[in-house]
Design a protein around this motif. Sequence first.
Motif, PDB file in Angstrom:
ATOM      1  N   LEU A 250       0.810  -1.110  -0.010  1.00  0.00           N
ATOM      2  CA  LEU A 250      -0.091   0.150   0.221  1.00  0.00           C
ATOM      3  C   LEU A 250       0.831   1.208   0.022  1.00  0.00           C
ATOM      4  CD1 LEU A 250      -2.710  -1.174   2.551  1.00  0.00           C
ATOM      5  CD2 LEU A 250      -2.922  -0.837   0.257  1.00  0.00           C
ATOM      6  N   GLY A 251       2.115   1.184   0.728  1.00  0.00           N
ATOM      7  CA  GLY A 251       3.005   2.361   0.656  1.00  0.00           C
ATOM      8  C   GLY A 251       3.555   2.524  -0.806  1.00  0.00           C
ATOM      9  N   VAL A 511      -3.287  -2.837   8.214  1.00  0.00           N
ATOM     10  CA  VAL A 511      -1.753  -2.895   8.595  1.00  0.00           C
ATOM     11  C   VAL A 511      -2.230  -3.182  10.349  1.00  0.00           C
ATOM     12  CG1 VAL A 511       0.228  -1.844   9.227  1.00  0.00           C
ATOM     13  CG2 VAL A 511      -0.774  -1.477   7.201  1.00  0.00           C
ATOM     14  N   ASN A 512      -2.551  -4.234  10.786  1.00  0.00           N
ATOM     15  CA  ASN A 512      -3.577  -4.670  11.805  1.00  0.00           C
ATOM     16  C   ASN A 512      -2.532  -5.045  13.064  1.00  0.00           C
ATOM     17  OD1 ASN A 512      -5.941  -4.671  13.241  1.00  0.00           O
ATOM     18  ND2 ASN A 512      -6.532  -6.594  12.594  1.00  0.00           N
ATOM     19  N   VAL A 513      -2.004  -4.121  13.642  1.00  0.00           N
ATOM     20  CA  VAL A 513      -1.264  -4.452  14.876  1.00  0.00           C
ATOM     21  C   VAL A 513      -1.421  -3.496  15.992  1.00  0.00           C
ATOM     22  CG1 VAL A 513       0.905  -5.375  13.557  1.00  0.00           C
ATOM     23  CG2 VAL A 513       0.830  -2.907  14.064  1.00  0.00           C
ATOM     24  N   LYS A 514      -1.304  -3.743  17.175  1.00  0.00           N
ATOM     25  CA  LYS A 514      -1.479  -3.075  18.167  1.00  0.00           C
ATOM     26  C   LYS A 514      -0.289  -3.419  19.373  1.00  0.00           C
ATOM     27  CE  LYS A 514      -4.308  -6.569  20.604  1.00  0.00           C
ATOM     28  NZ  LYS A 514      -5.505  -6.872  21.322  1.00  0.00           N
ATOM     29  N   VAL A 515      -0.289  -2.418  20.463  1.00  0.00           N
ATOM     30  CA  VAL A 515       0.370  -2.538  21.663  1.00  0.00           C
ATOM     31  C   VAL A 515      -0.418  -3.116  22.593  1.00  0.00           C
ATOM     32  CG1 VAL A 515       2.002  -1.310  23.303  1.00  0.00           C
ATOM     33  CG2 VAL A 515       1.808  -0.704  20.982  1.00  0.00           C
ATOM     34  N   PRO A 516       0.075  -4.494  23.000  1.00  0.00           N
ATOM     35  CA  PRO A 516      -0.437  -5.301  24.197  1.00  0.00           C
ATOM     36  C   PRO A 516      -0.055  -4.912  25.578  1.00  0.00           C
ATOM     37  CG  PRO A 516       0.951  -6.510  23.255  1.00  0.00           C
ATOM     38  CD  PRO A 516       1.090  -5.527  22.472  1.00  0.00           C
ATOM     39  N   LEU A 517       0.953  -4.088  25.713  1.00  0.00           N
ATOM     40  CA  LEU A 517       1.418  -4.104  26.916  1.00  0.00           C
ATOM     41  C   LEU A 517       0.469  -2.923  27.868  1.00  0.00           C
ATOM     42  CD1 LEU A 517       5.183  -2.966  25.908  1.00  0.00           C
ATOM     43  CD2 LEU A 517       4.405  -5.150  26.744  1.00  0.00           C
ATOM     44  N   MET A 537      -5.264   9.544  19.262  1.00  0.00           N
ATOM     45  CA  MET A 537      -5.538   9.386  17.602  1.00  0.00           C
ATOM     46  C   MET A 537      -5.942   7.959  17.216  1.00  0.00           C
ATOM     47  SD  MET A 537      -3.236  10.959  14.852  1.00  0.00           S
ATOM     48  CE  MET A 537      -3.781  11.203  13.058  1.00  0.00           C
ATOM     49  N   PRO A 538      -6.981   7.377  16.944  1.00  0.00           N
ATOM     50  CA  PRO A 538      -7.330   6.048  16.751  1.00  0.00           C
ATOM     51  C   PRO A 538      -6.535   5.628  15.411  1.00  0.00           C
ATOM     52  CG  PRO A 538      -9.195   7.523  16.241  1.00  0.00           C
ATOM     53  CD  PRO A 538      -8.120   8.292  16.735  1.00  0.00           C
ATOM     54  N   ARG A 539      -6.182   4.413  15.398  1.00  0.00           N
ATOM     55  CA  ARG A 539      -5.489   3.780  14.252  1.00  0.00           C
ATOM     56  C   ARG A 539      -4.136   4.408  14.016  1.00  0.00           C
ATOM     57  NH1 ARG A 539      -7.024  -0.944  14.225  1.00  0.00           N
ATOM     58  NH2 ARG A 539      -6.137  -1.470  12.266  1.00  0.00           N
ATOM     59  N   LEU A 540      -3.242   4.970  15.140  1.00  0.00           N
ATOM     60  CA  LEU A 540      -2.417   5.646  14.932  1.00  0.00           C
ATOM     61  C   LEU A 540      -1.111   4.828  14.520  1.00  0.00           C
ATOM     62  CD1 LEU A 540      -0.493   8.158  15.074  1.00  0.00           C
ATOM     63  CD2 LEU A 540      -0.484   7.827  17.511  1.00  0.00           C
ATOM     64  N   ILE A 541      -0.969   3.767  15.265  1.00  0.00           N
ATOM     65  CA  ILE A 541       0.057   2.645  15.090  1.00  0.00           C
ATOM     66  C   ILE A 541       0.083   2.067  13.563  1.00  0.00           C
ATOM     67  CG2 ILE A 541       1.271   0.622  15.487  1.00  0.00           C
ATOM     68  CD1 ILE A 541       0.617   1.264  18.649  1.00  0.00           C
ATOM     69  N   PRO A 542      -1.106   1.711  13.097  1.00  0.00           N
ATOM     70  CA  PRO A 542      -1.333   1.279  11.560  1.00  0.00           C
ATOM     71  C   PRO A 542      -0.704   2.482  10.773  1.00  0.00           C
ATOM     72  CG  PRO A 542      -3.025   0.244  12.908  1.00  0.00           C
ATOM     73  CD  PRO A 542      -2.442   1.367  13.846  1.00  0.00           C
ATOM     74  N   LEU A 543      -1.269   3.544  11.087  1.00  0.00           N
ATOM     75  CA  LEU A 543      -1.014   4.649  10.217  1.00  0.00           C
ATOM     76  C   LEU A 543       0.247   4.850  10.108  1.00  0.00           C
ATOM     77  CD1 LEU A 543      -2.160   7.000   8.589  1.00  0.00           C
ATOM     78  CD2 LEU A 543      -2.471   8.332  10.628  1.00  0.00           C
ATOM     79  N   ALA A 544       0.946   4.861  11.258  1.00  0.00           N
ATOM     80  CA  ALA A 544       2.461   5.297  11.256  1.00  0.00           C
ATOM     81  C   ALA A 544       3.201   4.352  10.323  1.00  0.00           C
ATOM     82  CB  ALA A 544       3.030   5.244  12.802  1.00  0.00           C
ATOM     83  N   ALA A 551       7.136   6.850   3.158  1.00  0.00           N
ATOM     84  CA  ALA A 551       7.999   7.782   3.455  1.00  0.00           C
ATOM     85  C   ALA A 551       9.463   7.331   2.853  1.00  0.00           C
ATOM     86  CB  ALA A 551       8.155   8.396   4.755  1.00  0.00           C
ATOM     87  N   LEU A 552       9.869   6.019   3.490  1.00  0.00           N
ATOM     88  CA  LEU A 552      10.990   5.138   3.094  1.00  0.00           C
ATOM     89  C   LEU A 552      11.192   5.027   1.698  1.00  0.00           C
ATOM     90  CD1 LEU A 552      11.162   2.576   6.077  1.00  0.00           C
ATOM     91  CD2 LEU A 552      12.670   4.687   5.747  1.00  0.00           C
ATOM     92  N   MET A 553       9.958   4.512   0.965  1.00  0.00           N
ATOM     93  CA  MET A 553      10.535   4.339  -0.484  1.00  0.00           C
ATOM     94  C   MET A 553      10.340   5.720  -1.359  1.00  0.00           C
ATOM     95  SD  MET A 553       8.029   0.983  -0.865  1.00  0.00           S
ATOM     96  CE  MET A 553       6.464   1.302   0.246  1.00  0.00           C
TER      97      MET A 553
END
Length: 582
Positions: A250-251, A511-517, A537-544, A551-553
């Motif tokens: 997608l990126g 991009v379905n990941v989360k922080v479980p901590l 900000m909802p869905r911030l980690i997938p957005l990042a 950005a890298l590409m």
Amino acid sequence: MFARIRIDSKLYISTLCLILLTLALAKPVLGLDTFLPSPTQAGVVITPLQLAGLAALLLVIVYTFLGFNPLGFTEPLLIGTIAGFILGIPEVALVLSAMLELVYLGVFPIGGAAAPCAWVATIVAVMFAKILGITEVTTEALSSIVALVVPIGLLAMYIEVVLARMGCVGYSHLVDRLIDSGNISAIGPVVALGTFQWFIAYLIPVAAFAALGMSPHAVETLRAFVNTPMVKKIFTALGVAGWLMPAIGLGWLLKLLYTSEMLPWLILGYVLIAYLKLPILGVALLVAGLIFLVWRRELWEAIRAAAPATTAAPAGGQRILTKKDLVKTFLKIAFASQWAWNYERMQGSAYAFIMTHIEKKLRKTPDELKTWMKMHNEFFNTNPVMIPLIVGIDAALEESGADIETVRGIKTSLMGPLAGLGDGIFWFTWRPIAFGIGASLAMTAGFVGPVVAAVLWIPVVLVVGWLLLHYGYKYGLSIATILRTGRIEIIRTALAALAVAVIAALGVTYVNVKVPLQIVGMKGAAISIQECIDKIMPRLIPLAFFLGAFALMKKGISPIKVLGLYFVIGFVLGLIGVLAPG
């Protein structure tokens, strides 16, 4: 030239020997005691009949992909679902293919550039799920398979380059000899044979992995291995890496489409998903309506401009080619416009095959027929969906008595601009919209997803292809004049805006990941870090991760390197428990 062919032959033979040697060495380790066991043998999970079904499916993929891909069978969502029915795990295959669709949404081979082979990776993924005995849809297990099969797509790409793209050069020279001998009718079988060589290139990795499912010992060994506690932990970490893989495709797709004027549509796609929680199809419909409101006047002018004022007139005032000739031409283009593609002539020999019945009708002497067919067997390459337009203009010019240099010049001058236009509209705009929506629906509405994707793709490319041939033949060079005015670009811009919004929505959804901590608060209560992030900000980690890959590409880092980086990040953070599947 003959030296190059000899080198290609050596590479061809060397690759086959390497593959056979690898299988021979693997035999005692994996217990591949028989490649064709009895379908009733205990422990066999992939039968010879199922492998034959997969091979037949692969054959259909190759002979339609090397047209203008009218069936869309190169897409994981469709091919994986069909493979799932062949192997008897349709529900598992559906979700797995939808996940792989998102990984490969921004990847498609164009021009002379090879790309990781999505269809081989998908078929291998479904086989791997069958071998491991996955019968229930568990996203953790399936995302692990996604991470594991991505390298298989790369391996298939390298085999394709050696055996197909380099190995098929000789077929173009064989077509040259057929033309010199006057055997024009044999061009079709020759380019079909060259296309079969592409099929062999893809069949090699598929058959190699199918062999694992045909060996009871290999199946038992693999299942015991993945069920050990340590390997289960590794597979969980691989699952996190698998959920990061869609960010790469997608990126990359966003990189191809993004300009500063696309920023509002990117933000809108994110907001509609993250804050309003609309489904992907709802996002697409709402954004399409807004785009029409913004550009309705420009779009209407572009549509009006598509009606040329003059018709190409043939010599003598009468048409020589019939509607039956045009239908035959269209079918050749749809299913054979890239047959025997190779690095030297690219689509040249397939173009010659397309024109055989037309030239036989237009040319009066054998020598004249040979001259024109030699010209058509020269280098040619453009977006395959745009080939009908060039062929239509070509046929109209030849019918009106244009000389060979005029036709050669028109073909050469149009193939570059139309390649960029067609790649942008079809491969990197409409294809992601159609199959991105389909993949999203597959996750939520089951088999409705691939059906919707097929409906959005198949009729559109077939109708557009026919209209391009019809108008190219009817209006000749006046169509090329319209393309040079630039008015058609507004259609491309509008579709790109829709694609950017859909891509953003897919990125923050899948991009379905989360922080479980969790952390312990002052009163001893556990506080979820993920909930705190969502309040900011909802869905911030997938957005990042999605924007990070973009950005890298955009800075020039290759997608392969970004993929490797994300794999390591996902695997390590999943292994230590910082990230988990969302």
